[in-house]
Design an enzyme around this catalytic site. Structure first.
Site, PDB file in Angstrom:
ATOM      1  N   LYS A   6       0.835  -1.221   0.000  1.00  0.00           N
ATOM      2  CA  LYS A   6       0.000   0.000   0.000  1.00  0.00           C
ATOM      3  C   LYS A   6       0.867   1.267   0.000  1.00  0.00           C
ATOM      4  O   LYS A   6       0.690   2.148  -0.824  1.00  0.00           O
ATOM      5  CB  LYS A   6      -0.932   0.021   1.237  1.00  0.00           C
ATOM      6  CG  LYS A   6      -1.876  -1.177   1.302  1.00  0.00           C
ATOM      7  CD  LYS A   6      -2.800  -1.109   2.502  1.00  0.00           C
ATOM      8  CE  LYS A   6      -2.125  -1.304   3.847  1.00  0.00           C
ATOM      9  NZ  LYS A   6      -1.535  -2.630   4.073  1.00  0.00           N
ATOM     10  N   ARG A  48     -10.808   0.057   8.158  1.00  0.00           N
ATOM     11  CA  ARG A  48     -10.381  -1.329   8.328  1.00  0.00           C
ATOM     12  C   ARG A  48     -11.401  -2.174   9.069  1.00  0.00           C
ATOM     13  O   ARG A  48     -11.119  -3.323   9.414  1.00  0.00           O
ATOM     14  CB  ARG A  48      -9.105  -1.363   9.164  1.00  0.00           C
ATOM     15  CG  ARG A  48      -7.873  -1.350   8.306  1.00  0.00           C
ATOM     16  CD  ARG A  48      -6.677  -1.604   9.162  1.00  0.00           C
ATOM     17  NE  ARG A  48      -5.641  -0.735   8.714  1.00  0.00           N
ATOM     18  CZ  ARG A  48      -4.421  -1.129   8.406  1.00  0.00           C
ATOM     19  NH1 ARG A  48      -4.061  -2.358   8.572  1.00  0.00           N
ATOM     20  NH2 ARG A  48      -3.546  -0.274   7.977  1.00  0.00           N
ATOM     21  N   ARG A  75      11.632  -5.325   5.071  1.00  0.00           N
ATOM     22  CA  ARG A  75      11.320  -3.898   4.908  1.00  0.00           C
ATOM     23  C   ARG A  75      12.214  -3.027   5.779  1.00  0.00           C
ATOM     24  O   ARG A  75      12.507  -3.344   6.927  1.00  0.00           O
ATOM     25  CB  ARG A  75       9.865  -3.614   5.269  1.00  0.00           C
ATOM     26  CG  ARG A  75       9.616  -2.097   5.354  1.00  0.00           C
ATOM     27  CD  ARG A  75       8.197  -1.701   5.398  1.00  0.00           C
ATOM     28  NE  ARG A  75       7.426  -2.481   6.326  1.00  0.00           N
ATOM     29  CZ  ARG A  75       6.089  -2.476   6.352  1.00  0.00           C
ATOM     30  NH1 ARG A  75       5.426  -1.738   5.484  1.00  0.00           N
ATOM     31  NH2 ARG A  75       5.464  -3.195   7.235  1.00  0.00           N
ATOM     32  N   ARG A  98      10.518  -1.146  11.517  1.00  0.00           N
ATOM     33  CA  ARG A  98       9.342  -0.863  12.347  1.00  0.00           C
ATOM     34  C   ARG A  98       9.226  -1.848  13.497  1.00  0.00           C
ATOM     35  O   ARG A  98       9.536  -3.018  13.333  1.00  0.00           O
ATOM     36  CB  ARG A  98       8.084  -0.943  11.472  1.00  0.00           C
ATOM     37  CG  ARG A  98       7.512   0.430  11.185  1.00  0.00           C
ATOM     38  CD  ARG A  98       6.483   0.401  10.119  1.00  0.00           C
ATOM     39  NE  ARG A  98       5.356  -0.480  10.405  1.00  0.00           N
ATOM     40  CZ  ARG A  98       4.305  -0.595   9.606  1.00  0.00           C
ATOM     41  NH1 ARG A  98       4.244   0.116   8.498  1.00  0.00           N
ATOM     42  NH2 ARG A  98       3.314  -1.413   9.905  1.00  0.00           N
ATOM     43  N   ARG A 148      -1.053  -9.514  12.740  1.00  0.00           N
ATOM     44  CA  ARG A 148      -1.646  -8.441  11.913  1.00  0.00           C
ATOM     45  C   ARG A 148      -2.464  -9.044  10.766  1.00  0.00           C
ATOM     46  O   ARG A 148      -3.525  -8.527  10.413  1.00  0.00           O
ATOM     47  CB  ARG A 148      -0.541  -7.536  11.358  1.00  0.00           C
ATOM     48  CG  ARG A 148       0.005  -6.569  12.411  1.00  0.00           C
ATOM     49  CD  ARG A 148       1.419  -6.091  12.106  1.00  0.00           C
ATOM     50  NE  ARG A 148       1.544  -5.337  10.890  1.00  0.00           N
ATOM     51  CZ  ARG A 148       2.706  -5.127  10.253  1.00  0.00           C
ATOM     52  NH1 ARG A 148       3.837  -5.603  10.761  1.00  0.00           N
ATOM     53  NH2 ARG A 148       2.737  -4.431   9.150  1.00  0.00           N
TER      54      ARG A 148
HETATM   55  P1  AP5 Z   1       4.766  -1.492   1.935  1.00  0.00           P
HETATM   56  O1  AP5 Z   1       4.460  -0.669   0.730  1.00  0.00           O
HETATM   57  O2  AP5 Z   1       5.463  -0.863   3.072  1.00  0.00           O
HETATM   58  O3  AP5 Z   1       3.427  -2.269   2.402  1.00  0.00           O
HETATM   59  P2  AP5 Z   1       2.138  -1.762   3.176  1.00  0.00           P
HETATM   60  O4  AP5 Z   1       0.974  -2.481   2.579  1.00  0.00           O
HETATM   61  O5  AP5 Z   1       2.093  -0.272   3.220  1.00  0.00           O
HETATM   62  O6  AP5 Z   1       2.448  -2.397   4.594  1.00  0.00           O
HETATM   63  P3  AP5 Z   1       2.151  -1.948   6.075  1.00  0.00           P
HETATM   64  O7  AP5 Z   1       2.905  -2.939   6.920  1.00  0.00           O
HETATM   65  O8  AP5 Z   1       2.444  -0.517   6.275  1.00  0.00           O
HETATM   66  O9  AP5 Z   1       0.653  -2.261   6.221  1.00  0.00           O
HETATM   67  P4  AP5 Z   1      -0.096  -2.481   7.543  1.00  0.00           P
HETATM   68  O10 AP5 Z   1      -1.479  -2.424   7.057  1.00  0.00           O
HETATM   69  O11 AP5 Z   1       0.272  -3.692   8.302  1.00  0.00           O
HETATM   70  O12 AP5 Z   1       0.449  -1.312   8.473  1.00  0.00           O
HETATM   71  P5  AP5 Z   1      -0.122   0.098   8.873  1.00  0.00           P
HETATM   72  O13 AP5 Z   1       1.014   0.997   9.084  1.00  0.00           O
HETATM   73  O14 AP5 Z   1      -1.208   0.528   7.978  1.00  0.00           O
HETATM   74  O15 AP5 Z   1       5.613  -2.743   1.410  1.00  0.00           O
HETATM   75  C1  AP5 Z   1       6.131  -3.703   2.289  1.00  0.00           C
HETATM   76  C2  AP5 Z   1       7.544  -4.136   1.832  1.00  0.00           C
HETATM   77  O16 AP5 Z   1       7.462  -4.821   0.583  1.00  0.00           O
HETATM   78  C3  AP5 Z   1       8.507  -2.961   1.602  1.00  0.00           C
HETATM   79  O17 AP5 Z   1       9.779  -3.344   2.020  1.00  0.00           O
HETATM   80  C4  AP5 Z   1       8.464  -2.729   0.082  1.00  0.00           C
HETATM   81  O18 AP5 Z   1       9.680  -2.195  -0.401  1.00  0.00           O
HETATM   82  C5  AP5 Z   1       8.208  -4.130  -0.436  1.00  0.00           C
HETATM   83  N1  AP5 Z   1       7.369  -4.146  -1.634  1.00  0.00           N
HETATM   84  C6  AP5 Z   1       6.238  -3.399  -1.848  1.00  0.00           C
HETATM   85  N2  AP5 Z   1       5.695  -3.701  -3.043  1.00  0.00           N
HETATM   86  C7  AP5 Z   1       6.502  -4.668  -3.592  1.00  0.00           C
HETATM   87  C8  AP5 Z   1       6.465  -5.407  -4.824  1.00  0.00           C
HETATM   88  N3  AP5 Z   1       5.478  -5.229  -5.716  1.00  0.00           N
HETATM   89  N4  AP5 Z   1       7.428  -6.319  -5.033  1.00  0.00           N
HETATM   90  C9  AP5 Z   1       8.421  -6.533  -4.120  1.00  0.00           C
HETATM   91  N5  AP5 Z   1       8.515  -5.867  -2.949  1.00  0.00           N
HETATM   92  C10 AP5 Z   1       7.562  -4.949  -2.686  1.00  0.00           C
HETATM   93  O19 AP5 Z   1      -0.781  -0.262  10.306  1.00  0.00           O
HETATM   94  C11 AP5 Z   1       0.013  -0.617  11.399  1.00  0.00           C
HETATM   95  C12 AP5 Z   1      -0.856  -0.833  12.622  1.00  0.00           C
HETATM   96  O20 AP5 Z   1      -1.537   0.383  12.950  1.00  0.00           O
HETATM   97  C13 AP5 Z   1      -1.964  -1.878  12.488  1.00  0.00           C
HETATM   98  O21 AP5 Z   1      -1.491  -3.179  12.764  1.00  0.00           O
HETATM   99  C14 AP5 Z   1      -2.980  -1.375  13.520  1.00  0.00           C
HETATM  100  O22 AP5 Z   1      -2.591  -1.768  14.832  1.00  0.00           O
HETATM  101  C15 AP5 Z   1      -2.859   0.138  13.413  1.00  0.00           C
HETATM  102  N6  AP5 Z   1      -3.822   0.689  12.439  1.00  0.00           N
HETATM  103  C16 AP5 Z   1      -3.564   1.163  11.184  1.00  0.00           C
HETATM  104  N7  AP5 Z   1      -4.698   1.548  10.565  1.00  0.00           N
HETATM  105  C17 AP5 Z   1      -5.703   1.330  11.449  1.00  0.00           C
HETATM  106  C18 AP5 Z   1      -7.121   1.503  11.383  1.00  0.00           C
HETATM  107  N8  AP5 Z   1      -7.741   1.957  10.291  1.00  0.00           N
HETATM  108  N9  AP5 Z   1      -7.843   1.154  12.485  1.00  0.00           N
HETATM  109  C19 AP5 Z   1      -7.254   0.685  13.604  1.00  0.00           C
HETATM  110  N10 AP5 Z   1      -5.930   0.479  13.724  1.00  0.00           N
HETATM  111  C20 AP5 Z   1      -5.156   0.788  12.640  1.00  0.00           C
END
Ligand code: AP5
Length: 222
Positions: free
Chosen positions: A18, A94, A129, A158, A169
């Site tokens: 994402k 979410r 990552r 992270r 997660r």
């Molecule tokens: P990356 O682009 O960083 O992936 P991402 O989908 O953004 O991953 P996140 O881990 O940030 O998602 P998440 O939903 O778990 O975390 P969030 O911060 O939202 O890519 C990942 C890796 O792969 C990178 O190294 C990249 O280089 C590589 N990559 C990407 N695309 C690639 C490709 N095509 N090919 C090869 N490699 C690739 O949430 C964290 C926490 O916050 C949650 O667990 C929750 O506790 C809380 N939270 C967040 N949102 C909410 C909500 N709406 N409600 C309640 N709690 C929430």
């Protein structure tokens, strides 16, 4: 006149790409990127009460309670830059309750992008990552390595990026995603997120450009 700005949601399992796609979408389409996870990490870094509470849930891979998240995202969405340039909402909503909070405000996107990636690939992406604290850019040790030694030496990881935590997660994601999808059924755009990041972006680019083209045609006809 410019067509109405795009309003896009992007969803997918942890590490489905994402944030990576949001960097590319923002660069081409100029949308305001609003990431629920980034907003929460900013609260943690600022040491606020909300940040402290949020971290307890994030460490367990659980959703942070609505009373923290809903207002935080709503306030960011309503800032003038997002109203003017359009927005790209990442990792929100979410759960059904978060979705209904937006529906109640009459906030609905033009498109709901869902990145589909297999579980084995997700784990490999999480573990490799790294983040650049200076530029905010996302790297991967194997798939998107840093450009030089200077960047490599300052990369951070992270706190929730371990295999054990990503499994929690993932569980949370699978428990909630269907209820969100059911509300956006008519505007879901599924993308194969297993592909290279450039190929994933090409699919997204096609869909967003087509919405804009249609809008331009309608505007010039009226
Ligand atoms: P990356 O682009 O960083 O992936 P991402 O989908 O953004 O991953 P996140 O881990 O940030 O998602 P998440 O939903 O778990 O975390 P969030 O911060 O939202 O890519 C990942 C890796 O792969 C990178 O190294 C990249 O280089 C590589 N990559 C990407 N695309 C690639 C490709 N095509 N090919 C090869 N490699 C690739 O949430 C964290 C926490 O916050 C949650 O667990 C929750 O506790 C809380 N939270 C967040 N949102 C909410 C909500 N709406 N409600 C309640 N709690 C929430």
């Amino acid at each position: 006149a410019k067509p109405a700005p795009l309003r896009i949601m992007i969803s997918g399992a942890p590490a489905s790409g994402k944030g990576t796609q949001c960097e590319l979408i923002k660069k081409k389409f100029g949308l305001v990127h609003i990431s629920a996870g980034d907003l929460l990490r900013a609260e943690i870094a600022a040491g606020t009460d909300n940040g402290k509470r949020a971290k307890e849930y994030m460490e367990k891979g659980k959703l942070v309670p609505d009373e923290i998240v809903v207002l935080m995202v709503k306030e960011r969405l309503m800032q003038p830059d997002a109203e003017e340039n359009g927005w790209l909402l990442d990792g929100y909503p979410r759960s059904l309750s978060q979705t209904m909070a937006l529906e109640d405000l009459g906030i609905r996107p033009d498109l709901f992008i869902l990145l589909e990636v297999s579980d084995e690939i997700l784990i490999e992406r999480v573990v490799g990552r790294r983040l650049d604290p200076v530029t905010g850019r996302i790297y991967h040790l194997k798939y998107s390595p840093p450009e030089n030694e200077e960047i490599a030496s300052r990369l951070t990881q992270r706190f929730d990026d371990t295999e054990e935590k990503v499994r929690l997660r993932l569980q949370t994601h699978y428990q909630n995603v269907d209820s969100v999808l059911s509300i956006y059924d008519d505007i879901i755009y599924k993308v194969n997120g297993n592909a290279r990041k450039e190929d994933v972006f090409a699919e997204i680019d096609k869909a967003l450009s087509s919405i804009l083209e249609k809008r331009e045609k309608m505007d010039s006809a009226s």
